[in-house]
Design a protein around this motif. Sequence first.
Motif, mmCIF file in Angstrom:
data_model
loop_
_atom_site.group_PDB
_atom_site.id
_atom_site.type_symbol
_atom_site.label_atom_id
_atom_site.label_comp_id
_atom_site.label_asym_id
_atom_site.label_seq_id
_atom_site.Cartn_x
_atom_site.Cartn_y
_atom_site.Cartn_z
ATOM 1 N N TYR A 40 0.841 -1.411 0.152
ATOM 2 C CA TYR A 40 -0.017 -0.169 -0.165
ATOM 3 C C TYR A 40 0.926 1.052 0.121
ATOM 4 O O TYR A 40 1.970 1.082 0.639
ATOM 5 N N THR A 41 0.579 2.209 -0.626
ATOM 6 C CA THR A 41 1.193 3.611 -0.466
ATOM 7 C C THR A 41 -0.129 4.562 -0.145
ATOM 8 O O THR A 41 -1.279 4.189 -0.034
ATOM 9 N N GLU A 42 0.162 5.636 0.582
ATOM 10 C CA GLU A 42 -0.518 6.601 1.124
ATOM 11 C C GLU A 42 -1.470 7.328 0.156
ATOM 12 O O GLU A 42 -2.697 7.446 0.521
ATOM 13 N N ASP A 43 -1.043 7.622 -0.873
ATOM 14 C CA ASP A 43 -1.590 8.343 -2.051
ATOM 15 C C ASP A 43 -2.778 7.297 -2.787
ATOM 16 O O ASP A 43 -3.741 7.589 -3.346
ATOM 17 N N ASP A 44 -2.103 5.951 -3.358
ATOM 18 C CA ASP A 44 -2.839 5.138 -3.997
ATOM 19 C C ASP A 44 -3.696 3.948 -3.346
ATOM 20 O O ASP A 44 -4.340 3.306 -3.932
ATOM 21 N N GLY A 45 -3.278 3.688 -2.292
ATOM 22 C CA GLY A 45 -3.979 2.503 -1.668
ATOM 23 C C GLY A 45 -3.284 1.386 -2.054
ATOM 24 O O GLY A 45 -1.941 1.308 -2.160
ATOM 25 N N PHE A 77 14.594 2.755 11.259
ATOM 26 C CA PHE A 77 15.449 3.949 11.731
ATOM 27 C C PHE A 77 16.030 4.854 10.335
ATOM 28 O O PHE A 77 16.038 5.999 10.463
ATOM 29 N N SER A 78 15.802 4.033 9.204
ATOM 30 C CA SER A 78 16.100 4.825 7.904
ATOM 31 C C SER A 78 14.875 5.877 7.856
ATOM 32 O O SER A 78 15.215 6.954 7.427
ATOM 33 N N LEU A 79 13.800 5.468 8.141
ATOM 34 C CA LEU A 79 12.718 6.569 7.787
ATOM 35 C C LEU A 79 12.683 7.652 9.038
ATOM 36 O O LEU A 79 12.470 8.708 8.497
ATOM 37 N N LEU A 80 13.220 7.208 10.264
ATOM 38 C CA LEU A 80 13.115 8.198 11.209
ATOM 39 C C LEU A 80 14.272 9.119 11.057
ATOM 40 O O LEU A 80 14.168 10.401 11.394
ATOM 41 N N PHE A 81 15.349 8.964 10.563
ATOM 42 C CA PHE A 81 16.555 9.499 10.536
ATOM 43 C C PHE A 81 16.307 10.727 9.156
ATOM 44 O O PHE A 81 16.798 11.805 9.085
ATOM 45 N N SER A 135 6.295 4.240 23.633
ATOM 46 C CA SER A 135 6.239 5.594 22.956
ATOM 47 C C SER A 135 5.830 5.466 21.694
ATOM 48 O O SER A 135 6.310 4.402 20.888
ATOM 49 N N THR A 136 4.929 6.076 20.860
ATOM 50 C CA THR A 136 4.643 5.880 19.318
ATOM 51 C C THR A 136 5.444 7.143 18.851
ATOM 52 O O THR A 136 5.232 8.444 19.167
ATOM 53 N N VAL A 137 6.046 6.951 17.742
ATOM 54 C CA VAL A 137 7.000 7.736 16.890
ATOM 55 C C VAL A 137 6.271 7.939 15.433
ATOM 56 O O VAL A 137 6.002 6.923 14.882
ATOM 57 N N HIS A 160 1.792 9.746 9.188
ATOM 58 C CA HIS A 160 1.187 8.459 8.683
ATOM 59 C C HIS A 160 1.955 7.307 8.722
ATOM 60 O O HIS A 160 1.688 6.182 8.554
ATOM 61 N N ILE A 161 3.229 7.451 8.925
ATOM 62 C CA ILE A 161 4.273 6.453 9.492
ATOM 63 C C ILE A 161 4.292 6.230 10.742
ATOM 64 O O ILE A 161 5.002 7.181 11.278
#
Length: 700
Positions: free
Chosen positions: A551-556, A599-603, A617-619, A624-625
């Motif tokens: 899934y992607t955020e824009d296309d489902g 971690f790749s997405l967080l940094f 905790s929720t990061v 949306h991620i």
Amino acid sequence: MSKLPREKGSILYCTTGILLQRMQNDPYLSKISHIILDEIHERDLDSEFLIIILKDLLKQRQDLKVILMSATLNAEQFSQYFGNCPMLNIPGFTFPVKEYLLEDVLEMIRYEPKFNRKNSQENMTPWKRHTKQGKKLMEKERERQEAMGCYLRTLEGSYSSQTIKTLWDIDEETIDLNLIFSLLRYICIKQGEGAVLVFLPGWEHISKLHKIINDDSMFNSSRYLIIPLHSLMPTVNQKAVFNRPPPGVRKIILATNIAETRVQEGICYHLYSKLTESQLQNYQLPEILRTRLETLCLRIKILKLGKIEVFLNKAMQPPDPKALELSINLLEKLNALDEKENLTPLGFHLAQLPLDPHTGKMILMGAIFSCLDPILTVAASLSFKDAFVIPLGKEEQADQKRKQIARNSKSDHLMLVQAFQWLGSCYEERLRSALLLGKFFITYHATAMADVLDNKRVWIILGAAPFRKKPTTSCTSVMMLANLKKQFTQYLHELQFLHCDDPKHKDFNRNSENQMLLKAVICAGLYPNVAKLQWRHNRNPHKSPKIPKVYTEDDGKVVLHPKSVNYMEFNFHSQWLVYYQKLRSSKVFLHDTTNVQPFSLLFFGGRITFGKDLSCSTVFVDKHIAFHCPPRVAHLVKELREELDKLLQHKANHPGVTCWDPSTKEGALLKAIVELITSEDPLQSVEHTRQDDDYDDDED
């Protein structure tokens, strides 16, 4: 060869892009008296951009003369845009071409399709008929039937009842290879001498039609020369289309729009009806209306042309405001523009690079994190093409070899790195040997790469012929990719991120073997192109695991392209993929993907925020991620991300080679981030349930 301009006047031949770069230092083009723009009917982004600028510039420079040229042009539209400027028509010679439409072809060959629109409607599952997409398809079909019914009544008496029935049933939007093959047989049996050029959408159709033709006994003879033509094929093979065949041999070329014709009189068969032709536009849509606009937006800002939307509204056909908004939002997520639409320091560098913002940011991050050479390979491949030569009839074997080369990295981009590393070193070694021997030329078979990596055998063919000055087959691609990498390195050197222009220098590659870091840098460049994997519950433990949905955020819901090494894969390292190319045809396909860790997405992703519950905790990344993690990890991520953003801002303002000395703040920070990226992730993705999961559980 170039020469400096003469004092009394000179003519400069250059690309539109070069002229635009020149305007960064000389916005009024003060040393130029005449500008001649050729082939403007192509309406590419650079030409469209330059035309807007020239229209404004003509108000400032009354002495500047602008000439627009094209053989096929809506001249009236351009004349009106430039204040009803004069038009000059120079008559030329065109060859007479007889044209036939689909109804004529069906009447000639008496073809009956195996698959038609009626089949596609009946095969649509009940649940899909009630989805938004299904309802749109049903409504579109009703409109087609109404229009086609009226049109077919006008054909009665001129065409047979069989042709009219087939025209009603046939699906013009589907590429019917059997129809094309039947027409080919008709031409070869009924028509006189002459080559046949078949235009097809892409490699898959070329490959399938090539097989259909070769399997037929009529074409499997010396009287026919079948030549596939595609940009993925070696240059040497492409040149074969220009060779004149022996007498009595008919040349049949299967090509994309890489080919062109109209060099003599002939016949053109259009496999669409006159009704469909009446609905086609007379001129191709300008690129500004059908492509992403990020690079164009950066150019507007670096040339200080004001607000992006205001400037582009001056175009002959301004882009859709929603498309423009998407591009500006993307540049903000890439940190190339701030919230007030000003260029950031990073955006300034990206605007200087002749690359799209994604690959531009990727190579900048590759330089900062000292993993430059493999990242340059990825960027060059995305900007040009990979070094693979696809053998006709062996596509499945080639796909398997690509998976082997990827070495379980779950990354199309790292697969390209592995392939190029072997091809490049092998090419250099064999080239040196060939030059010494003076009597060999080299060709590489892409399907053999995995054999080398498995220490089996090398499929390198040394032909007993004089060595050519220009390397053949995939050697050409390797050379072009190597040249691109060299150019990218020179750009980074000019921007002062490197102290020399050697992409393999040890100072720039201390982390080039760290696969996890390479994936993180790829993520930094490709974000926000993110997709999420969602595994399906398998009620029967004895069955093989199910392929996860994507899934992607824009296309489902989307699907991975069959050429991806992650196609039909079910065992991933994490739930997250990043991608470069997304295309919509029958479905939305992700053509290339890399499996990345949280971690790749967080940094290297977008803005991060935090939420709390009793135990963890929720990061969030761009809201949306989402990930769950222990509070101490969330606190560490928050601090490191803030420091990393400051460092990257500083590096953009003060370019220089990265200092990895752990006693410095820069070295200590980057070392800590690399260690975290390389470590096991203590984060868990937050699951989201999709409404359509219950309906298409078995659909692929």
